[in-house]
Each structure stands twice: as structure tokens, then as C-alpha cells.
Design a protein around this motif. Structure first.
Motif, PDB file in Angstrom:
ATOM      1  N   ILE A 151       0.865  -1.170   0.000  1.00 16.65           N
ATOM      2  CA  ILE A 151       0.000   0.000   0.000  1.00 16.65           C
ATOM      3  C   ILE A 151       0.901   1.218   0.000  1.00 16.65           C
ATOM      4  O   ILE A 151       1.759   1.376   0.875  1.00 16.65           O
ATOM      5  N   GLU A 152       0.741   2.025  -0.999  1.00 17.24           N
ATOM      6  CA  GLU A 152       1.581   3.225  -1.100  1.00 17.24           C
ATOM      7  C   GLU A 152       0.836   4.422  -0.532  1.00 17.24           C
ATOM      8  O   GLU A 152      -0.316   4.662  -0.850  1.00 17.24           O
ATOM      9  N   VAL A 153       1.512   5.151   0.300  1.00 17.60           N
ATOM     10  CA  VAL A 153       0.945   6.372   0.864  1.00 17.60           C
ATOM     11  C   VAL A 153       1.930   7.490   0.556  1.00 17.60           C
ATOM     12  O   VAL A 153       3.101   7.418   0.905  1.00 17.60           O
ATOM     13  N   LYS A 154       1.478   8.531  -0.150  1.00 17.39           N
ATOM     14  CA  LYS A 154       2.366   9.629  -0.528  1.00 17.39           C
ATOM     15  C   LYS A 154       1.978  10.893   0.231  1.00 17.39           C
ATOM     16  O   LYS A 154       0.799  11.237   0.288  1.00 17.39           O
ATOM     17  N   GLY A 155       2.931  11.457   0.721  1.00 17.35           N
ATOM     18  CA  GLY A 155       2.734  12.758   1.349  1.00 17.35           C
ATOM     19  C   GLY A 155       1.748  12.707   2.497  1.00 17.35           C
ATOM     20  O   GLY A 155       1.498  11.688   3.116  1.00 17.35           O
ATOM     21  N   GLY A 156       1.188  13.845   2.761  1.00 18.87           N
ATOM     22  CA  GLY A 156       0.291  13.962   3.875  1.00 18.87           C
ATOM     23  C   GLY A 156      -1.148  13.719   3.512  1.00 18.87           C
ATOM     24  O   GLY A 156      -1.987  13.546   4.387  1.00 18.87           O
ATOM     25  N   LYS A 157      -1.445  13.747   2.245  1.00 17.79           N
ATOM     26  CA  LYS A 157      -2.836  13.523   1.862  1.00 17.79           C
ATOM     27  C   LYS A 157      -3.161  12.043   1.898  1.00 17.79           C
ATOM     28  O   LYS A 157      -2.342  11.223   1.538  1.00 17.79           O
ATOM     29  N   LYS A 158      -4.343  11.753   2.311  1.00 19.72           N
ATOM     30  CA  LYS A 158      -4.749  10.345   2.332  1.00 19.72           C
ATOM     31  C   LYS A 158      -5.472  10.041   1.028  1.00 19.72           C
ATOM     32  O   LYS A 158      -6.479  10.652   0.703  1.00 19.72           O
ATOM     33  N   HIS A 159      -4.916   9.098   0.294  1.00 20.18           N
ATOM     34  CA  HIS A 159      -5.529   8.627  -0.950  1.00 20.18           C
ATOM     35  C   HIS A 159      -6.026   7.204  -0.729  1.00 20.18           C
ATOM     36  O   HIS A 159      -5.635   6.542   0.238  1.00 20.18           O
ATOM     37  N   ALA A 160      -6.841   6.763  -1.643  1.00 23.32           N
ATOM     38  CA  ALA A 160      -7.270   5.367  -1.585  1.00 23.32           C
ATOM     39  C   ALA A 160      -6.057   4.477  -1.824  1.00 23.32           C
ATOM     40  O   ALA A 160      -5.220   4.775  -2.684  1.00 23.32           O
ATOM     41  N   PRO A 161      -5.933   3.407  -1.063  1.00 16.37           N
ATOM     42  CA  PRO A 161      -4.764   2.547  -1.258  1.00 16.37           C
ATOM     43  C   PRO A 161      -4.804   1.870  -2.633  1.00 16.37           C
ATOM     44  O   PRO A 161      -5.863   1.523  -3.142  1.00 16.37           O
ATOM     45  N   ARG A 162      -3.673   1.690  -3.236  1.00 20.72           N
ATOM     46  CA  ARG A 162      -3.548   1.059  -4.547  1.00 20.72           C
ATOM     47  C   ARG A 162      -2.891  -0.304  -4.369  1.00 20.72           C
ATOM     48  O   ARG A 162      -1.826  -0.394  -3.766  1.00 20.72           O
ATOM     49  N   ILE A 163      -3.565  -1.341  -4.885  1.00 22.86           N
ATOM     50  CA  ILE A 163      -3.030  -2.694  -4.747  1.00 22.86           C
ATOM     51  C   ILE A 163      -2.557  -3.151  -6.122  1.00 22.86           C
ATOM     52  O   ILE A 163      -3.288  -3.071  -7.110  1.00 22.86           O
ATOM     53  N   ASP A 164      -1.361  -3.668  -6.184  1.00 25.61           N
ATOM     54  CA  ASP A 164      -0.785  -4.156  -7.432  1.00 25.61           C
ATOM     55  C   ASP A 164      -1.262  -5.599  -7.659  1.00 25.61           C
ATOM     56  O   ASP A 164      -0.965  -6.493  -6.875  1.00 25.61           O
ATOM     57  N   LEU A 165      -2.054  -5.830  -8.733  1.00 20.00           N
ATOM     58  CA  LEU A 165      -2.628  -7.150  -9.009  1.00 20.00           C
ATOM     59  C   LEU A 165      -1.853  -7.935 -10.067  1.00 20.00           C
ATOM     60  O   LEU A 165      -2.319  -8.975 -10.544  1.00 20.00           O
ATOM     61  N   THR A 166      -0.692  -7.504 -10.430  1.00 18.85           N
ATOM     62  CA  THR A 166       0.100  -8.191 -11.452  1.00 18.85           C
ATOM     63  C   THR A 166       0.407  -9.635 -11.061  1.00 18.85           C
ATOM     64  O   THR A 166       0.297 -10.532 -11.905  1.00 18.85           O
ATOM     65  N   PRO A 167       0.768  -9.935  -9.816  1.00 20.96           N
ATOM     66  CA  PRO A 167       1.032 -11.338  -9.478  1.00 20.96           C
ATOM     67  C   PRO A 167      -0.217 -12.220  -9.572  1.00 20.96           C
ATOM     68  O   PRO A 167      -0.109 -13.433  -9.764  1.00 20.96           O
ATOM     69  N   MET A 168      -1.410 -11.636  -9.457  1.00 23.30           N
ATOM     70  CA  MET A 168      -2.634 -12.440  -9.561  1.00 23.30           C
ATOM     71  C   MET A 168      -2.809 -13.002 -10.968  1.00 23.30           C
ATOM     72  O   MET A 168      -3.355 -14.087 -11.145  1.00 23.30           O
ATOM     73  N   VAL A 169      -2.359 -12.292 -11.984  1.00 26.26           N
ATOM     74  CA  VAL A 169      -2.437 -12.790 -13.359  1.00 26.26           C
ATOM     75  C   VAL A 169      -1.563 -14.025 -13.489  1.00 26.26           C
ATOM     76  O   VAL A 169      -1.964 -15.032 -14.080  1.00 26.26           O
ATOM     77  N   ASP A 170      -0.367 -13.983 -12.925  1.00 19.72           N
ATOM     78  CA  ASP A 170       0.514 -15.151 -12.966  1.00 19.72           C
ATOM     79  C   ASP A 170      -0.124 -16.338 -12.259  1.00 19.72           C
ATOM     80  O   ASP A 170      -0.074 -17.470 -12.743  1.00 19.72           O
ATOM     81  N   LEU A 171      -0.717 -16.080 -11.107  1.00 19.11           N
ATOM     82  CA  LEU A 171      -1.373 -17.149 -10.368  1.00 19.11           C
ATOM     83  C   LEU A 171      -2.543 -17.729 -11.166  1.00 19.11           C
ATOM     84  O   LEU A 171      -2.733 -18.947 -11.199  1.00 19.11           O
ATOM     85  N   GLY A 172      -3.319 -16.897 -11.845  1.00 18.55           N
ATOM     86  CA  GLY A 172      -4.429 -17.371 -12.676  1.00 18.55           C
ATOM     87  C   GLY A 172      -3.941 -18.287 -13.780  1.00 18.55           C
ATOM     88  O   GLY A 172      -4.528 -19.349 -14.030  1.00 18.55           O
ATOM     89  N   PHE A 173      -2.869 -17.882 -14.470  1.00 20.02           N
ATOM     90  CA  PHE A 173      -2.324 -18.727 -15.532  1.00 20.02           C
ATOM     91  C   PHE A 173      -1.782 -20.035 -14.980  1.00 20.02           C
ATOM     92  O   PHE A 173      -1.909 -21.093 -15.600  1.00 20.02           O
ATOM     93  N   LEU A 174      -1.160 -20.003 -13.825  1.00 18.30           N
ATOM     94  CA  LEU A 174      -0.673 -21.234 -13.213  1.00 18.30           C
ATOM     95  C   LEU A 174      -1.823 -22.178 -12.884  1.00 18.30           C
ATOM     96  O   LEU A 174      -1.733 -23.382 -13.113  1.00 18.30           O
ATOM     97  N   LEU A 175      -2.917 -21.636 -12.341  1.00 23.45           N
ATOM     98  CA  LEU A 175      -4.064 -22.481 -12.023  1.00 23.45           C
ATOM     99  C   LEU A 175      -4.715 -23.058 -13.285  1.00 23.45           C
ATOM    100  O   LEU A 175      -5.087 -24.233 -13.320  1.00 23.45           O
ATOM    101  N   ILE A 176      -4.873 -22.244 -14.300  1.00 22.58           N
ATOM    102  CA  ILE A 176      -5.456 -22.733 -15.563  1.00 22.58           C
ATOM    103  C   ILE A 176      -4.596 -23.847 -16.139  1.00 22.58           C
ATOM    104  O   ILE A 176      -5.092 -24.897 -16.558  1.00 22.58           O
ATOM    105  N   THR A 177      -3.276 -23.642 -16.153  1.00 19.74           N
ATOM    106  CA  THR A 177      -2.358 -24.658 -16.682  1.00 19.74           C
ATOM    107  C   THR A 177      -2.449 -25.941 -15.851  1.00 19.74           C
ATOM    108  O   THR A 177      -2.498 -27.045 -16.394  1.00 19.74           O
ATOM    109  N   PHE A 178      -2.489 -25.806 -14.541  1.00 14.98           N
ATOM    110  CA  PHE A 178      -2.577 -26.973 -13.662  1.00 14.98           C
ATOM    111  C   PHE A 178      -3.844 -27.776 -13.942  1.00 14.98           C
ATOM    112  O   PHE A 178      -3.797 -28.999 -14.107  1.00 14.98           O
ATOM    113  N   PHE A 179      -4.988 -27.115 -14.016  1.00 17.42           N
ATOM    114  CA  PHE A 179      -6.235 -27.838 -14.231  1.00 17.42           C
ATOM    115  C   PHE A 179      -6.331 -28.427 -15.630  1.00 17.42           C
ATOM    116  O   PHE A 179      -6.922 -29.488 -15.831  1.00 17.42           O
ATOM    117  N   MET A 180      -5.761 -27.771 -16.606  1.00 23.26           N
ATOM    118  CA  MET A 180      -5.785 -28.329 -17.965  1.00 23.26           C
ATOM    119  C   MET A 180      -4.938 -29.598 -18.041  1.00 23.26           C
ATOM    120  O   MET A 180      -5.301 -30.550 -18.729  1.00 23.26           O
TER     121      MET A 180
END
Length: 184
Positions: free
Chosen positions: A4-33
Motif C-alpha cells: 500500500i503506497e501512501v504519498k505525502g500527507g494527503k490520504k488517498h485510496a490505497p492502490r493494490i498491485d494485481l500483477t502477481p494475480m495474473v501469474d497465479l491465474g495462468f498457473l491455475l489454468i495450466t494446472f487444471f488443464m
């Protein structure tokens, strides 16, 4: 891990990086196939006729009268049957009536026919290769249920050779004559 990145003093909505979830999805698809089993094609077994090179053309499709039983399916779940193939209208066979019932039904008729063929083989009238043959002839007034039931009876009674063939006008005359003699 997601940060979770927090910049400066202002509070923004937290940003979550979902790039590893794509890798996990492909791994699961490959496993089940790779781990699933494909369904195997289902095929019916059919018995092909024995090809005898020494057999003459006129003898290829002949059914012996002693080993044949003709079953005529008719209306109201009636089953007409007679021994032989009924190819001589001048000498009609003895046509009997039965139903799909437990006692004195078509099952008993099939069992008796198998016993008769076996006794003819033991007496030497028929060859050892001969078997009971049932010709099933559904009338236009019979139901699909009756056809399915008679095919089930062939399987239950282990009838080795049977065929569903078209009913002939001679067989329809046999049905009419039997109905006239035995009104129900």
C-alpha cells in the motif's frame, strides 16, 4: 506481496498491485488443464457377420426355420409370435399372443426357444454353430416403448442373434387373422 503506497500527507485510496494475480491465474489454468482427464469416446460394439469364402451367394442370408422365432409387435402392447420365418402364406404358422408380463410372457417364450434350439442341436438336427435367431417386426401401431422392451428382453435372455426388420403384409394378415380368432 501487495504494498500500500501512501504519498505525502494527503490520504488517498490505497492502490493494490494485481500483477502477481495474473501469474497465479495462468498457473491455475495450466494446472487444471494438465490434470483433467478427457472423456473417452463411447462406441457400441457391433457384431459383424462371419465371412466364409466358401459360402455360396444364395446361402448367405438364409435363416433356418427351426432356429428362428418371429416376434410381431402390435397395438395395446400385444406381442404375436410364431416359430419359423413365416414365408409361406399358403401354410400359415401357428401364431400365439403374449404380453410383457412376468408369467407366461415373452421372456418365457424366448427361454423356451433357446431350449428348443439346444435340444435340436443335441439331437443332430441343427449344427453346433446354430443359435436361436429372433426376428423382431414392429407394426405401425406398436409403440417405441414396446420396441425398447423387446430389445431389453433380447439382452436379458442373452439371445445371440436378433434383428429388427420391416413387417410384411403377410405378417399383418397373420395379426388380423389371430385377432379375429381371439377377440379381446
Amino acid at each position: 506481496m501487495a504494498e500500500i503506497e501512501v504519498k505525502g500527507g494527503k490520504k488517498h485510496a490505497p492502490r493494490i498491485d494485481l500483477t502477481p494475480m495474473v501469474d497465479l491465474g495462468f498457473l491455475l489454468i495450466t494446472f487444471f488443464m494438465l490434470t483433467t482427464t478427457m472423456s473417452k469416446p463411447k462406441a457400441m460394439e457391433i457384431q459383424m457377420p462371419f465371412k466364409d469364402p466358401n459360402m455360396k451367394d444364395e446361402d448367405k442370408n438364409k435363416v433356418k426355420k427351426d432356429e428362428a422365432l418371429t416376434v410381431l409387435l402390435s397395438k395395446d402392447h400385444r406381442i404375436y409370435y410364431y416359430n419359423g420365418i413365416g414365408d409361406d402364406p399358403t401354410n400359415p404358422p401357428q401364431v400365439e399372443v403374449t404380453y410383457f408380463k412376468d408369467k407366461d410372457g415373452i421372456r418365457d417364450v424366448l427361454i423356451n426357444k433357446k431350449k428348443t434350439v439346444q435340444s435340436l442341436i443335441s439331437q443332430g438336427v441343427l449344427n453346433a454353430q446354430d443359435k436361436a435367431i429372433v426376428l423382431i417386426k414392429p407394426d405401425s401401431t406398436s409403440t417405441t416403448e414396446d420396441l425398447i422392451n423387446i430389445l431389453d428382453e433380447m439382452t436379458i435372455n442373452a439371445i445371440p442373434v436378433y434383428a429388427v426388420v420391416d413387417i410384411t403384409p403377410v405378417d399383418q394378415d397373420f395379426i388380423k387373422a389371430t385377432e379375429a380368432a381371439n377377440p379381446q
